[in-house]
Design a protein around this motif. Sequence first.
Motif, PDB file in Angstrom:
ATOM      1  N   GLY A  56     -51.760 -29.275   5.842  1.00  0.00           N
ATOM      2  CA  GLY A  56     -50.797 -29.734   5.571  1.00  0.00           C
ATOM      3  C   GLY A  56     -49.176 -29.941   6.441  1.00  0.00           C
ATOM      4  N   LYS A  57     -49.197 -28.983   6.612  1.00  0.00           N
ATOM      5  CA  LYS A  57     -47.526 -28.604   6.312  1.00  0.00           C
ATOM      6  C   LYS A  57     -47.099 -28.988   8.148  1.00  0.00           C
ATOM      7  N   VAL A  58     -48.171 -28.943   8.688  1.00  0.00           N
ATOM      8  CA  VAL A  58     -47.741 -28.688   9.822  1.00  0.00           C
ATOM      9  C   VAL A  58     -46.226 -30.006  10.651  1.00  0.00           C
ATOM     10  N   LEU A  59     -45.735 -30.045  11.136  1.00  0.00           N
ATOM     11  CA  LEU A  59     -44.329 -30.767  11.788  1.00  0.00           C
ATOM     12  C   LEU A  59     -45.176 -31.237  13.667  1.00  0.00           C
ATOM     13  N   THR A  60     -45.560 -32.256  14.232  1.00  0.00           N
ATOM     14  CA  THR A  60     -46.494 -32.169  14.728  1.00  0.00           C
ATOM     15  C   THR A  60     -46.008 -33.661  15.568  1.00  0.00           C
ATOM     16  N   ALA A  61     -46.025 -33.547  17.145  1.00  0.00           N
ATOM     17  CA  ALA A  61     -46.802 -35.207  17.692  1.00  0.00           C
ATOM     18  C   ALA A  61     -46.753 -34.355  19.232  1.00  0.00           C
ATOM     19  N   THR A  62     -47.414 -35.609  19.601  1.00  0.00           N
ATOM     20  CA  THR A  62     -48.197 -35.139  21.249  1.00  0.00           C
ATOM     21  C   THR A  62     -47.859 -35.407  21.862  1.00  0.00           C
ATOM     22  N   GLY A  63     -48.514 -35.518  22.872  1.00  0.00           N
ATOM     23  CA  GLY A  63     -47.865 -36.289  23.994  1.00  0.00           C
ATOM     24  C   GLY A  63     -49.248 -37.257  24.806  1.00  0.00           C
ATOM     25  N   ILE A  64     -49.925 -37.245  23.769  1.00  0.00           N
ATOM     26  CA  ILE A  64     -51.435 -38.580  24.079  1.00  0.00           C
ATOM     27  C   ILE A  64     -50.698 -39.472  22.644  1.00  0.00           C
ATOM     28  N   PRO A  65     -51.202 -40.759  22.744  1.00  0.00           N
ATOM     29  CA  PRO A  65     -51.684 -41.578  21.554  1.00  0.00           C
ATOM     30  C   PRO A  65     -52.518 -40.710  20.804  1.00  0.00           C
ATOM     31  N   VAL A  66     -52.457 -40.504  19.187  1.00  0.00           N
ATOM     32  CA  VAL A  66     -53.328 -40.024  18.199  1.00  0.00           C
ATOM     33  C   VAL A  66     -53.363 -41.205  17.316  1.00  0.00           C
ATOM     34  N   ASP A  67     -54.319 -41.480  16.776  1.00  0.00           N
ATOM     35  CA  ASP A  67     -54.215 -42.223  15.144  1.00  0.00           C
ATOM     36  C   ASP A  67     -53.513 -41.232  14.581  1.00  0.00           C
ATOM     37  N   PRO A  68     -53.511 -42.229  13.386  1.00  0.00           N
ATOM     38  CA  PRO A  68     -53.244 -41.582  12.058  1.00  0.00           C
ATOM     39  C   PRO A  68     -54.484 -40.664  11.871  1.00  0.00           C
ATOM     40  N   VAL A  69     -53.880 -39.500  11.097  1.00  0.00           N
ATOM     41  CA  VAL A  69     -54.806 -38.494  10.581  1.00  0.00           C
ATOM     42  C   VAL A  69     -54.875 -38.202   8.868  1.00  0.00           C
ATOM     43  N   GLU A  70     -55.739 -38.182   8.135  1.00  0.00           N
ATOM     44  CA  GLU A  70     -55.913 -38.589   7.258  1.00  0.00           C
ATOM     45  C   GLU A  70     -56.089 -37.191   6.261  1.00  0.00           C
ATOM     46  N   TYR A  71     -55.487 -36.044   5.769  1.00  0.00           N
ATOM     47  CA  TYR A  71     -55.290 -34.587   5.296  1.00  0.00           C
ATOM     48  C   TYR A  71     -54.758 -35.105   3.720  1.00  0.00           C
ATOM     49  N   GLY A  72     -55.407 -34.134   3.157  1.00  0.00           N
ATOM     50  CA  GLY A  72     -54.657 -33.571   1.634  1.00  0.00           C
ATOM     51  C   GLY A  72     -54.284 -35.891   0.735  1.00  0.00           C
ATOM     52  N   GLY A  73     -54.949 -36.638   0.859  1.00  0.00           N
ATOM     53  CA  GLY A  73     -54.389 -37.195   0.567  1.00  0.00           C
ATOM     54  C   GLY A  73     -53.605 -38.068   1.231  1.00  0.00           C
ATOM     55  N   VAL A  74     -52.697 -37.605   2.397  1.00  0.00           N
ATOM     56  CA  VAL A  74     -51.691 -38.309   2.788  1.00  0.00           C
ATOM     57  C   VAL A  74     -52.217 -38.550   4.098  1.00  0.00           C
ATOM     58  N   ARG A  75     -51.718 -39.717   4.672  1.00  0.00           N
ATOM     59  CA  ARG A  75     -51.965 -40.426   5.519  1.00  0.00           C
ATOM     60  C   ARG A  75     -51.026 -40.480   6.793  1.00  0.00           C
ATOM     61  N   HIS A  76     -50.764 -39.344   7.418  1.00  0.00           N
ATOM     62  CA  HIS A  76     -49.716 -38.381   8.228  1.00  0.00           C
ATOM     63  C   HIS A  76     -50.345 -39.535   9.682  1.00  0.00           C
ATOM     64  N   VAL A  77     -48.652 -39.809  10.256  1.00  0.00           N
ATOM     65  CA  VAL A  77     -48.784 -40.389  11.615  1.00  0.00           C
ATOM     66  C   VAL A  77     -48.464 -39.785  12.630  1.00  0.00           C
ATOM     67  N   ILE A  78     -48.985 -39.815  13.319  1.00  0.00           N
ATOM     68  CA  ILE A  78     -48.916 -39.052  14.633  1.00  0.00           C
ATOM     69  C   ILE A  78     -47.669 -39.640  15.763  1.00  0.00           C
ATOM     70  N   GLY A  79     -46.817 -38.819  15.581  1.00  0.00           N
ATOM     71  CA  GLY A  79     -45.686 -39.670  16.981  1.00  0.00           C
ATOM     72  C   GLY A  79     -46.137 -39.024  18.319  1.00  0.00           C
ATOM     73  N   GLN A  80     -45.895 -39.882  19.390  1.00  0.00           N
ATOM     74  CA  GLN A  80     -46.834 -39.404  20.628  1.00  0.00           C
ATOM     75  C   GLN A  80     -45.214 -39.688  21.458  1.00  0.00           C
ATOM     76  N   ALA A  81     -44.761 -37.536  21.762  1.00  0.00           N
ATOM     77  CA  ALA A  81     -43.274 -37.690  22.391  1.00  0.00           C
ATOM     78  C   ALA A  81     -43.532 -38.353  23.723  1.00  0.00           C
ATOM     79  N   ASN A  82     -43.031 -38.909  24.049  1.00  0.00           N
ATOM     80  CA  ASN A  82     -42.714 -39.576  25.211  1.00  0.00           C
ATOM     81  C   ASN A  82     -41.411 -39.368  26.091  1.00  0.00           C
ATOM     82  N   ASN A  83     -40.816 -39.559  26.678  1.00  0.00           N
ATOM     83  CA  ASN A  83     -39.556 -39.870  27.525  1.00  0.00           C
ATOM     84  C   ASN A  83     -39.277 -40.875  27.106  1.00  0.00           C
ATOM     85  N   ALA A  84     -39.802 -41.731  26.798  1.00  0.00           N
ATOM     86  CA  ALA A  84     -39.010 -43.185  27.218  1.00  0.00           C
ATOM     87  C   ALA A  84     -39.058 -43.081  26.319  1.00  0.00           C
TER      88      ALA A  84
END
Length: 185
Positions: A56-84
């Motif tokens: 659960g320690k990674v700092l991440t963003a993706t190039g695609i839209p990704v739904d939030p991920v539950e890990y270790g009781g924490v809801r991780h919102v995944i940012g979309q790295a978009n030049n827009a």
Amino acid sequence: MRGRTTAWPASRPGTFDKEVVTAIAEHVERPIIFPLSNPTEKIEAMPADLLAWTDGKVLTATGIPVDPVEYGGVRHVIGQANNALLYPGLGLGTVVAGATRLTAGMLLAAAEAVAGQVDARAPGAPLLPPVANLRASSATVAVAVVRAAVQDNVATRQPADLVQAVQDTMWQPVYGPLSEKEASP
């Protein structure tokens, strides 16, 4: 090798596998991993896997839209790295300022304005603002860019009400009727 060019390697799905990610995580407290390839079938790793492989320690963003991920009781919102997230506001701010050129300070101001829209310190927080709020995000970036253009002495205009000037310059998606029939009640 005169005349020979080297192309950037094509994306390889799964490039950031468990072995690679756990090795990175052994050497840093919060690994930063950006699987930016798209479409989805080309992504280097999925955020759920990255979270699992780094406890659960990674700092991440993706190039695609990704739904939030539950890990270790924490809801991780995944940012979309978009030049827009950066370029519309950068361009808008440049226009509002009437900048004679684009400076490193303006680029830095744009990047800091994007980053400043989120607080990545909270567990599960995204690293980037949501693409869904692009219009407001672009306005925030534009204001920062105008201020930087003024500071860098490349602005030919310095609006008294900077926020209003940005709002007034933004394109408004308003369309008239397609035919006379649609125009009449």
